[in-house]
Design an enzyme around this catalytic site. Structure first.
Site, mmCIF file in Angstrom:
data_model
loop_
_atom_site.group_PDB
_atom_site.id
_atom_site.type_symbol
_atom_site.label_atom_id
_atom_site.label_comp_id
_atom_site.label_asym_id
_atom_site.label_seq_id
_atom_site.Cartn_x
_atom_site.Cartn_y
_atom_site.Cartn_z
ATOM 1 N N HIS A 215 54.273 -33.561 -15.605
ATOM 2 C CA HIS A 215 55.474 -33.149 -14.871
ATOM 3 C C HIS A 215 55.162 -32.029 -13.876
ATOM 4 O O HIS A 215 54.145 -31.328 -14.001
ATOM 5 C CB HIS A 215 56.552 -32.665 -15.850
ATOM 6 C CG HIS A 215 56.121 -31.473 -16.664
ATOM 7 N ND1 HIS A 215 56.129 -30.181 -16.176
ATOM 8 C CD2 HIS A 215 55.665 -31.384 -17.929
ATOM 9 C CE1 HIS A 215 55.701 -29.348 -17.097
ATOM 10 N NE2 HIS A 215 55.408 -30.048 -18.180
ATOM 11 N N GLU A 290 56.385 -32.951 -25.598
ATOM 12 C CA GLU A 290 55.348 -31.945 -25.765
ATOM 13 C C GLU A 290 55.341 -31.411 -27.189
ATOM 14 O O GLU A 290 56.301 -31.587 -27.954
ATOM 15 C CB GLU A 290 55.548 -30.798 -24.750
ATOM 16 C CG GLU A 290 54.502 -29.679 -24.795
ATOM 17 C CD GLU A 290 53.062 -30.153 -24.564
ATOM 18 O OE1 GLU A 290 52.524 -30.823 -25.466
ATOM 19 O OE2 GLU A 290 52.490 -29.836 -23.505
#
Length: 410
Positions: A215, A290
């Protein structure tokens, strides 16, 4: 049961983060003829074992099916060989916690109306995701809500198949009682073993290629702070520019055929920018989230070293060590990332897929493809909005094609 009665399929799963630990279940009801999802159920059940959670998922799924059609014939599909064999009557129920749950499940439909089938974990992703959504909601102090669920969007493609006939479950790998949890830690160690090197063997046909995009930046990224599954920051202005640059680059190449993303906002924003440029719709895969860094969330490395020196030292020594406060080990992240990998390879066989995720999941995919040891994670640099690529072949081989490419950002 009359030949004209409705035929339904129940898929169910349960998990415990600790076994025993915080637990939850997920279940869904499908129309056997069309495969349409008719109902979803999910709930956190407090502290329990994995098997108790699985039974609770079974009960919830059967009750939902009965609400829809009390005279239905039902095929139950679960990846728990223990539950399938016990409910089919082939295994004795020895554990005292299981007996009342099995009895409750048997009372929901008349005798002979329900049959059981074992399925591989990869085919039970919808129920697994519901269970994890329920546990995640409980961790936030909330209750699972069907209106907020994305489980159906991310569920693997399925073939409904016939319902109502006695089923002989396929042979399951592993022990009778499944270790771990739904999704996050429920995968056997064999699932995280890297496939053999591609070498120079025979042509395996078109590879399934993952284009791995980290990202774009958030406000925390330049400060190098731990930013995992705790807070959910959005892209910064710099991050939005990076996402746009990646989108332009990938659109110009024209090779990406599908987009899959972590549920984190920063990933969804990055994926959305690229998907818009490609004319595609992103799919959410929860296992690409994550690491949960526990009490380290939002802290810099220096701050963690000052406040939690012993925990940090242990974390740097072993992939099984967890961050302070019950965070997630790299071993656990590797297991769930392998689940996501296998699920995506099955869904997108032979296609090129953009996978938008975070540092640890992307490094884990690369590490597994290379057959590198766990401490290799500390030897990789992965920049914001960088591109990497791994190809997977029909014989299980993997080949890394690109790593940490940032040329599109310059």
């Amino acid at each position: 049961m009359s030949a004209g009665s409705r035929r339904l399929i129940v898929e169910a799963d349960g998990g415990s983060r600790g076994n025993p630990g915080p637990a939850g279940y997920g279940a869904l009801v499908l129309d056997a003829a069309s495969g349409e999802v008719l109902a979803e159920r999910a709930e956190a059940i407090g502290r329990a074992t994995n098997n108790v959670a699985e039974y609770r998922g079974l009960i919830a799924g059967l009750r939902a099916a009965r609400e829809l059609a009390p005279d239905a014939t039902v095929r139950v599909r679960m990846d728990s060989k223990l539950v399938v064999e016990q409910m089919s009557g082939r295994w004795k129920i020895k554990h005292p916690d299981m007996r009342p749950l099995a009895a409750e499940a048997r009372e929901i439909f008349p005798p002979g109306a329900v049959c059981y089938e074992w399925i591989p974990r990869a085919e039970n992703g919808h129920a697994d995701r519901l269970a994890n959504e329920a546990m995640d909601a409980a961790k936030r102090g909330e209750r699972w809500s069907p209106g907020n669920s994305t489980a159906q969007l991310a569920a693997p493609a399925r073939s409904a198949g016939p319902a109502g006939d006695p089923a002989e479950p396929a042979e399951a790998a592993g022990s009778d009682e499944r270790a771990g949890t739904a999704g996050a830690t429920g995968t056997t160690e064999a699932s995280t073993t890297a496939p053999p090197a591609a070498g120079w063997g025979a042509d395996q046909g078109t590879a399934t290629t993952f284009v791995l995009l980290r990202h774009g930046e958030t406000a925390l990224t330049p400060q190098k702070r731990f930013s995992g599954s705790g807070a959910d920051p959005e892209l910064s202005e710099a991050g939005r520019r990076q996402a746009a640059a990646a989108a332009a680059h990938l659109a110009a190449r024209g090779t990406v055929q599908a987009v899959v993303t972590s549920p984190a906002l920063r990933c969804r924003q990055t994926a959305g920018t690229v998907a818009d440029a490609l004319g595609l719709k992103p799919r959410i895969e929860d296992e690409l989230r994550e690491t949960d860094f526990g009490a380290w969330e939002g802290l810099s490395f220096a701050e963690v070293r000052e406040r939690h020196p012993e925990d940090l030292a242990a974390w740097l020594r072993s992939p099984k060590a967890e961050p302070t406060g019950g965070g997630e080990s790299f071993a656990a992240v590797s297991r769930r990332t392998a689940v996501a990998r296998d699920r995506m390879i099955a869904r997108f066989a032979g296609r090129t897929v953009l996978v938008v995720s975070h540092v640890t999941p992307i490094k884990s995919l690369v590490r597994l493809a290379l057959g590198a040891p766990p401490d290799a994670l500390f030897r990789m640099e992965l920049s914001a909005a960088s591109l990497s690529a791994v190809a997977y072949y029909a014989d299980g081989a993997a080949s890394m094609r690109l790593f940490n490419d940032t040329a599109h950002l310059r």
